[in-house]
Design a protein around this motif. Structure first.
Motif, PDB file in Angstrom:
ATOM      1  N   ASP A 224     -34.244  -4.917  31.301  1.00 54.10           N
ATOM      2  CA  ASP A 224     -34.236  -3.479  31.013  1.00 54.10           C
ATOM      3  C   ASP A 224     -35.035  -3.186  29.743  1.00 54.10           C
ATOM      4  N   PRO A 225     -35.658  -2.007  29.650  1.00 54.48           N
ATOM      5  CA  PRO A 225     -36.293  -1.602  28.390  1.00 54.48           C
ATOM      6  C   PRO A 225     -35.214  -1.342  27.336  1.00 54.48           C
ATOM      7  N   PRO A 226     -35.486  -1.633  26.066  1.00 58.37           N
ATOM      8  CA  PRO A 226     -34.478  -1.467  25.005  1.00 58.37           C
ATOM      9  C   PRO A 226     -34.398  -0.018  24.537  1.00 58.37           C
ATOM     10  N   SER A 227     -33.587   0.769  25.195  1.00 59.68           N
ATOM     11  CA  SER A 227     -33.519   2.202  24.897  1.00 59.68           C
ATOM     12  C   SER A 227     -32.516   2.541  23.803  1.00 59.68           C
ATOM     13  N   ALA A 228     -31.611   1.624  23.491  1.00 58.46           N
ATOM     14  CA  ALA A 228     -30.569   1.922  22.498  1.00 58.46           C
ATOM     15  C   ALA A 228     -30.082   0.655  21.836  1.00 58.46           C
ATOM     16  N   LEU A 229     -29.602   0.809  20.618  1.00 60.48           N
ATOM     17  CA  LEU A 229     -28.878  -0.238  19.900  1.00 60.48           C
ATOM     18  C   LEU A 229     -27.388   0.079  20.037  1.00 60.48           C
ATOM     19  N   TYR A 230     -26.555  -0.951  20.215  1.00 56.70           N
ATOM     20  CA  TYR A 230     -25.120  -0.737  20.394  1.00 56.70           C
ATOM     21  C   TYR A 230     -24.329  -1.384  19.258  1.00 56.70           C
ATOM     22  N   VAL A 231     -23.242  -0.721  18.881  1.00 62.85           N
ATOM     23  CA  VAL A 231     -22.285  -1.277  17.933  1.00 62.85           C
ATOM     24  C   VAL A 231     -20.911  -1.181  18.595  1.00 62.85           C
ATOM     25  N   ILE A 232     -20.215  -2.306  18.670  1.00 62.80           N
ATOM     26  CA  ILE A 232     -18.928  -2.340  19.366  1.00 62.80           C
ATOM     27  C   ILE A 232     -17.849  -1.706  18.497  1.00 62.80           C
ATOM     28  N   GLN A 233     -17.237  -0.655  19.019  1.00 59.58           N
ATOM     29  CA  GLN A 233     -16.135   0.011  18.319  1.00 59.58           C
ATOM     30  C   GLN A 233     -14.807  -0.656  18.659  1.00 59.58           C
ATOM     31  N   ASP A 234     -14.546  -0.832  19.956  1.00 59.31           N
ATOM     32  CA  ASP A 234     -13.322  -1.483  20.432  1.00 59.31           C
ATOM     33  C   ASP A 234     -13.670  -2.335  21.637  1.00 59.31           C
ATOM     34  N   GLY A 235     -12.864  -3.391  21.861  1.00 54.06           N
ATOM     35  CA  GLY A 235     -13.044  -4.216  23.044  1.00 54.06           C
ATOM     36  C   GLY A 235     -13.858  -5.464  22.762  1.00 54.06           C
ATOM     37  N   ALA A 236     -14.541  -5.966  23.787  1.00 53.93           N
ATOM     38  CA  ALA A 236     -15.341  -7.184  23.668  1.00 53.93           C
ATOM     39  C   ALA A 236     -16.453  -7.144  24.706  1.00 53.93           C
ATOM     40  N   VAL A 237     -17.595  -7.748  24.352  1.00 59.94           N
ATOM     41  CA  VAL A 237     -18.770  -7.755  25.225  1.00 59.94           C
ATOM     42  C   VAL A 237     -19.261  -9.182  25.396  1.00 59.94           C
ATOM     43  N   ASP A 238     -19.500  -9.580  26.662  1.00 59.59           N
ATOM     44  CA  ASP A 238     -20.102 -10.875  26.959  1.00 59.59           C
ATOM     45  C   ASP A 238     -21.610 -10.707  27.091  1.00 59.59           C
ATOM     46  N   VAL A 239     -22.370 -11.566  26.411  1.00 58.32           N
ATOM     47  CA  VAL A 239     -23.821 -11.618  26.575  1.00 58.32           C
ATOM     48  C   VAL A 239     -24.108 -12.744  27.558  1.00 58.32           C
ATOM     49  N   VAL A 240     -24.698 -12.401  28.703  1.00 59.64           N
ATOM     50  CA  VAL A 240     -24.794 -13.307  29.845  1.00 59.64           C
ATOM     51  C   VAL A 240     -26.248 -13.566  30.214  1.00 59.64           C
ATOM     52  N   SER A 241     -26.561 -14.823  30.525  1.00 62.45           N
ATOM     53  CA  SER A 241     -27.879 -15.187  31.034  1.00 62.45           C
ATOM     54  C   SER A 241     -27.745 -15.697  32.459  1.00 62.45           C
ATOM     55  N   LEU A 242     -28.765 -15.433  33.273  1.00 60.98           N
ATOM     56  CA  LEU A 242     -28.793 -15.907  34.658  1.00 60.98           C
ATOM     57  C   LEU A 242     -29.523 -17.240  34.697  1.00 60.98           C
ATOM     58  N   LEU A 243     -28.842 -18.285  35.221  1.00 63.72           N
ATOM     59  CA  LEU A 243     -29.437 -19.610  35.308  1.00 63.72           C
ATOM     60  C   LEU A 243     -30.312 -19.728  36.558  1.00 63.72           C
ATOM     61  N   MET A 244     -31.089 -20.780  36.629  1.00 63.10           N
ATOM     62  CA  MET A 244     -32.023 -20.956  37.736  1.00 63.10           C
ATOM     63  C   MET A 244     -31.316 -21.095  39.078  1.00 63.10           C
ATOM     64  N   ASP A 245     -30.074 -21.606  39.069  1.00 64.97           N
ATOM     65  CA  ASP A 245     -29.344 -21.760  40.329  1.00 64.97           C
ATOM     66  C   ASP A 245     -28.623 -20.484  40.752  1.00 64.97           C
ATOM     67  N   GLY A 246     -28.821 -19.395  39.996  1.00 60.29           N
ATOM     68  CA  GLY A 246     -28.226 -18.110  40.353  1.00 60.29           C
ATOM     69  C   GLY A 246     -26.888 -17.837  39.717  1.00 60.29           C
ATOM     70  N   THR A 247     -26.310 -18.820  39.014  1.00 62.36           N
ATOM     71  CA  THR A 247     -25.028 -18.612  38.353  1.00 62.36           C
ATOM     72  C   THR A 247     -25.247 -17.985  36.974  1.00 62.36           C
ATOM     73  N   GLU A 248     -24.186 -17.421  36.439  1.00 60.71           N
ATOM     74  CA  GLU A 248     -24.248 -16.786  35.127  1.00 60.71           C
ATOM     75  C   GLU A 248     -23.642 -17.688  34.059  1.00 60.71           C
ATOM     76  N   GLU A 249     -24.205 -17.624  32.868  1.00 61.50           N
ATOM     77  CA  GLU A 249     -23.671 -18.369  31.728  1.00 61.50           C
ATOM     78  C   GLU A 249     -23.454 -17.403  30.572  1.00 61.50           C
ATOM     79  N   VAL A 250     -22.230 -17.361  30.042  1.00 61.87           N
ATOM     80  CA  VAL A 250     -21.930 -16.514  28.892  1.00 61.87           C
ATOM     81  C   VAL A 250     -22.447 -17.204  27.633  1.00 61.87           C
ATOM     82  N   GLN A 251     -23.413 -16.585  26.982  1.00 66.70           N
ATOM     83  CA  GLN A 251     -23.983 -17.149  25.753  1.00 66.70           C
ATOM     84  C   GLN A 251     -23.049 -16.949  24.567  1.00 66.70           C
ATOM     85  N   ARG A 252     -22.439 -15.789  24.497  1.00 62.88           N
ATOM     86  CA  ARG A 252     -21.549 -15.475  23.383  1.00 62.88           C
ATOM     87  C   ARG A 252     -20.706 -14.265  23.767  1.00 62.88           C
ATOM     88  N   THR A 253     -19.584 -14.121  23.093  1.00 65.41           N
ATOM     89  CA  THR A 253     -18.710 -12.966  23.267  1.00 65.41           C
ATOM     90  C   THR A 253     -18.578 -12.273  21.917  1.00 65.41           C
TER      91      THR A 253
END
Length: 252
Positions: free
Chosen positions: A46-75
């Motif tokens: 996606d184009p970087p249209s906004a910067l985000y700051v987490i107020q509440d909750g948690a966000v997973d940063v996920v990468s797609l691996l070559m085999d099609g599975t997802e890997e959480v890089q960080r929370t």
């Protein structure tokens, strides 16, 4: 769901050192956005249209691996900045961001953020510090994959989850009638006599963060319980032997 952000200047830490004009400009172009668990905040490419700051909750940063599975890089949790690399680098998103649980994020429009970053030195320093933390996180994950086997990575993630909100991993505590040491001994007896582990409610997240399959991580948890390191109850994990997990997490 979106709301205006009259309180953004009090909630976003890097605005504390900005000028009144800079804060007003950012607040004018900031909205508080609500995300349900599993919602995609932005996708890789996606184009970087906004910067985000987490107020509440948690966000997973996920990468797609070559085999099609997802890997959480960080929370990331409250107060952490998300998406700054794409905006400052002028390139598409390099990973996908998903809400790990119901979350509220301040979304600052790209141009307003860049104007503030380029004109306010104190803001630039704080953003650079945030980026340094991200790079350190990435180095730690890469090092774990290189030097720890799956058992060691699972042990390390369990220790990271210990008492973390929403992860369901807890230390042993005393009761009204038993000391913590007595509880440990009783739980160890139960763990070693159990043939199967109860399902852990955060197994998918633990597997993603550990770089293993859910089946493989479940087998490791079962073995850890048999050895008296942990025990599961009602979807949670109780850590019986924290030192034992630390030994596994530091083995090379």
């Amino acid at each position: 769901m979106e709301e205006t952000a009259p309180a953004a200047d009090q909630s976003i830490s890097f605005l504390s050192g900005a000028s009144a004009r800079g804060r007003a400009r950012v607040v004018e172009h900031t909205q508080l956005q609500q995300f349900a668990e599993g919602d995609v905040i932005f996708s890789e490419g996606d184009p970087p249209s906004a910067l985000y700051v987490i107020q509440d909750g948690a966000v997973d940063v996920v990468s797609l691996l070559m085999d099609g599975t997802e890997e959480v890089q960080r929370t990331l949790g409250p107060g952490r900045i998300l998406g700054e690399l794409g905006i400052l680098g002028g390139h598409a998103r390099t990973a996908t961001a998903k809400a790990a649980k119901p979350s509220a994020l301040w979304a600052i429009e790209r141009e307003a953020f860049l104007e503030l970053y380029e004109s306010e030195p104190t803001v630039a320093v704080e953003i650079a510090t945030s980026m340094a933390v991200y790079l350190l996180d990435a180095d730690v994950i890469a090092e774990d994959l290189l030097f720890l086997n799956l058992e060691g990575r699972v042990a390390k993630r369990l220790l990271m989850f210990l008492d973390a909100e929403g992860r369901g991993v807890y230390p042993v505590t005393a009761t009204d009638t038993m000391s913590a040491e007595e509880v440990v001994e009783r739980l160890r007896e139960v763990a070693q006599s159990s043939s199967d582990i109860q399902p852990y409610s955060n197994l998918e997240t633990l597997a993603l963060l550990s770089g293993g399959s859910q089946a493989g991580v479940a087998a490791i948890l079962n073995d850890m319980q048999r050895r008296g390191l942990i025990i599961t109850s009602e979807g949670n994990v109780i850590v019986i032997d924290e030192e034992g997990l630390e030994r596994l997490a530091s083995a090379r």
